[in-house]
Design a protein around this motif. Structure first.
Motif, PDB file in Angstrom:
ATOM      1  N   VAL A 248      25.883  49.557   6.658  1.00 21.60           N
ATOM      2  CA  VAL A 248      27.322  49.427   6.878  1.00 21.60           C
ATOM      3  C   VAL A 248      27.700  49.661   8.334  1.00 21.60           C
ATOM      4  O   VAL A 248      28.811  49.328   8.747  1.00 21.60           O
ATOM      5  N   GLU A 249      26.807  50.220   9.121  1.00 19.43           N
ATOM      6  CA  GLU A 249      27.117  50.489  10.521  1.00 19.43           C
ATOM      7  C   GLU A 249      26.785  49.317  11.435  1.00 19.43           C
ATOM      8  O   GLU A 249      27.111  49.337  12.614  1.00 19.43           O
ATOM      9  N   GLN A 299      26.762  44.182   3.335  1.00 15.31           N
ATOM     10  CA  GLN A 299      27.464  45.093   4.242  1.00 15.31           C
ATOM     11  C   GLN A 299      28.973  44.999   4.038  1.00 15.31           C
ATOM     12  O   GLN A 299      29.656  46.024   3.932  1.00 15.31           O
ATOM     13  N   LYS A 303      31.450  47.973   2.583  1.00 20.78           N
ATOM     14  CA  LYS A 303      32.629  48.451   3.316  1.00 20.78           C
ATOM     15  C   LYS A 303      33.891  48.352   2.461  1.00 20.78           C
ATOM     16  O   LYS A 303      34.721  49.266   2.455  1.00 20.78           O
ATOM     17  N   ARG A 306      33.830  51.052  -0.290  1.00 17.95           N
ATOM     18  CA  ARG A 306      34.109  52.400   0.219  1.00 17.95           C
ATOM     19  C   ARG A 306      35.582  52.587   0.563  1.00 17.95           C
ATOM     20  O   ARG A 306      36.043  53.727   0.678  1.00 17.95           O
TER      21      ARG A 306
END
Length: 531
Positions: A248-249, A299, A303, A306
């Protein structure tokens, strides 16, 4: 004569009795009727029996649990299994076992040798000695009658001796089996702290948010608790192997193809996918690039997940997916569609029950046969029931059924784009009949800046706008001259007018086609002082 006939009859009866009967000659007595064998029940007892039956039926109806109670019970059982798995560290690591000390552990080969020697000695003993030894091994607390039975057993025939010997041997084996061998060290498990596992950024069993997530896994497996636990373990392992928390980063690069935009009428976040982008050979020319896209798609999903609210079951913790099949690759690109099938399977297995609705728009005719195969990989009937397929002519209407036009991007028929008017301003829908004109009034009570945007789905109409003051005698002002709007023109008309006196903007739509047209519009006024 009478005596002779009587004697013949007696001889026939005797002969019949001596003659063996065949199967055909055996006479089966007729069955007794039920009314002859049914005991008579008193009227009072019958009434009491019927009353008891009624009470039993009523009791059964009362104790039937509701779906909410069943869901609550399944969740409690599921949480208990998850807690046990966390205590045993079953999600990501095996349970460590303390090694046994060599000096305290007796070699297995030596133990086997001793066991074989004992068995050999036992076999060499005569049967009488065996029986005597096994009889002596009985506890002294036995009664005299039991002693007599043991003595009498020795006086039985050879078959009886074998039976008694086997029985005693079974007793002896059961006693030996529960007695641990000498010098045996039981392995000890070191005490460990419970495992800490997070999924979608939420620690399991730490707060109420995990309850909402666990319910998703339960629903995906029809509330079969053990199957849901297996699915949860597989998802945790998949996330670990693919390093989802690190993924996710990373930076993204496929915004044009998949993006989140706005919410539906119930508040669910909407995610749009454009399958036409798969025609881009620079992005999807080989498997490596396809896998890079899949990683990015995961990804984006992570995101969005979350960012959801898992605080309560009433919160909107799922999405509406809109898949646009305009200019999508044909069925000839088998490798591409196999990749899509694999991607769909991964999302179904590891992001269960995150789809509130799935809309497939601009679906071409050739996709219908493929859908039968594509839909077969979606194992959950709940997910299949949420899927809606429509062709190009009904795509916009289908989207607006679930999503307000002000929340729909311009490319999908809505009015949402970066303009002075906020996306939360309500959109009004209107229908222009064939071969007819339609006017829209936008009032302005004071001096202000009046802004509006308008869209005609399908276009091929004429558009014009003018300001008409409220004060009599004042002249109307043309804001936009009448012009033809083709379907290929800019889909959304955006204009503003500075109003110096009370009045209204009058918009005219002239539809000279044989088809009705849908018009979407909204407006907003800003005081002059705020400009």
């Amino acid at each position: 004569m009478a005596q002779e006939e009587a004697q013949k009859t007696a001889d026939v009866v005797v002969a019949a009795a001596e003659k063996p009967m065949t199967d055909k000659e055996v006479t089966v007595p007729p069955p007794v009727a039920e009314k002859d064998v049914t005991p008579t029940v008193a009227s009072g007892d019958k009434a009491e029996s019927e009353k008891e039956e009624e009470e039993t039926v009523v009791a059964e109806k009362v104790i039937v649990p509701s779906p909410e109670e069943l869901e609550k019970k399944a969740l409690a059982e599921f949480k208990e299994l998850v807690r046990e798995a966390l205590n045993k560290r079953e999600f990501t690591s095996p349970v460590p076992v303390k090694e046994e000390k060599p000096e305290e552990k007796k070699p297995a080969e030596e133990t086997k040798g001793e066991d074989k020697t004992e068995e050999k000695k036992e076999e060499e003993k005569p049967e009488a000695i065996k029986l005597e030894e096994k009889t002596d091994a009985v506890a002294p607390a036995e009664t005299k009658s039991e002693d007599k039975e043991a003595v009498s057993a020795t006086e039985k025939d050879s078959s009886g001796e074998e039976d008694g010997t086997k029985t005693l041997e079974a007793i002896e084996e059961s006693i030996v089996s529960v007695t641990p061998p000498e010098n045996t060290v039981v392995s000890e498990v070191e005490p460990m702290e419970p495992e800490e596992v997070s999924i979608y950024g939420v620690p399991l069993l730490q707060d109420e948010r995990s309850d909402v997530i666990l319910l998703k896994f339960l629903r995906a497996r029809d509330f079969k608790v053990k199957d849901a636990l297996t699915m949860l373990k597989n998802t945790v392992q998949w996330r670990k192997e693919n390093k989802i928390d690190e993924l996710v980063e990373e930076a993204s690069e496929f915004e044009k193809m998949v993006f989140a935009h706005g919410v539906d009428k119930e508040g669910h976040v909407v995610i749009y996918s454009s399958y036409g982008e798969f025609q881009n050979k620079e992005l999807f020319s080989d498997k490596e690039k396809l896998n890079r896209f899949l990683n990015w798609r995961i990804q984006l999903q992570e995101k969005c997940v979350r960012a959801l609210d898992f605080s309560s079951p009433d919160a909107k913790s799922s999405f509406v997916f809109v898949s646009d099949f305009r200019n999508a690759p044909g069925l000839g690109k088998r490798a591409l569609w196999q990749f899509i099938r694999r991607a769909v399977k991964q999302f179904e297995d590891n992001y269960p029950e995150f789809a509130s609705r799935e809309l497939f728009i601009n679906v071409p005719w050739w996709y219908i046969p493929y859908y039968k195969t594509f839909g077969s990989i979606i194992t959950s009937p709940r997910t299949r029931s949420k899927m809606v397929l429509v062709g190009p002519s009904k795509s916009a209407d289908t989207i607006f059924k679930y999503i307000s036009p002000e929340q729909v991007p311009v490319k999908y028929g809505g009015l949402s784009k970066d303009i002075p008017i906020a996306t939360e301003d309500t959109v009004t829908e209107a229908i222009v009949k064939p071969a007819a004109k339609y006017t829209i009034d936008l009032p302005a009570s004071d001096a202000c800046m009046l802004s509006w945007e308008l869209r005609v789905l399908g276009a091929d109409v004429s558009y014009g706008a003018q300001f008409e003051p409220t004060t009599e005698g004042n002249y109307a002002v043309i804001v936009s001259k009448n012009r033809r709007i083709e379907s290929t023109d800019e889909p959304v008309i955006t204009e503003s007018f500075k109003v110096g006196e009370p009045g209204k903007i009058v918009i005219t739509i002239d539809n000279q086609t044989s088809k009705k047209k849908k018009v979407l519009y909204r407006f907003k006024t800003l005081p002059i002082s705020d400009l």
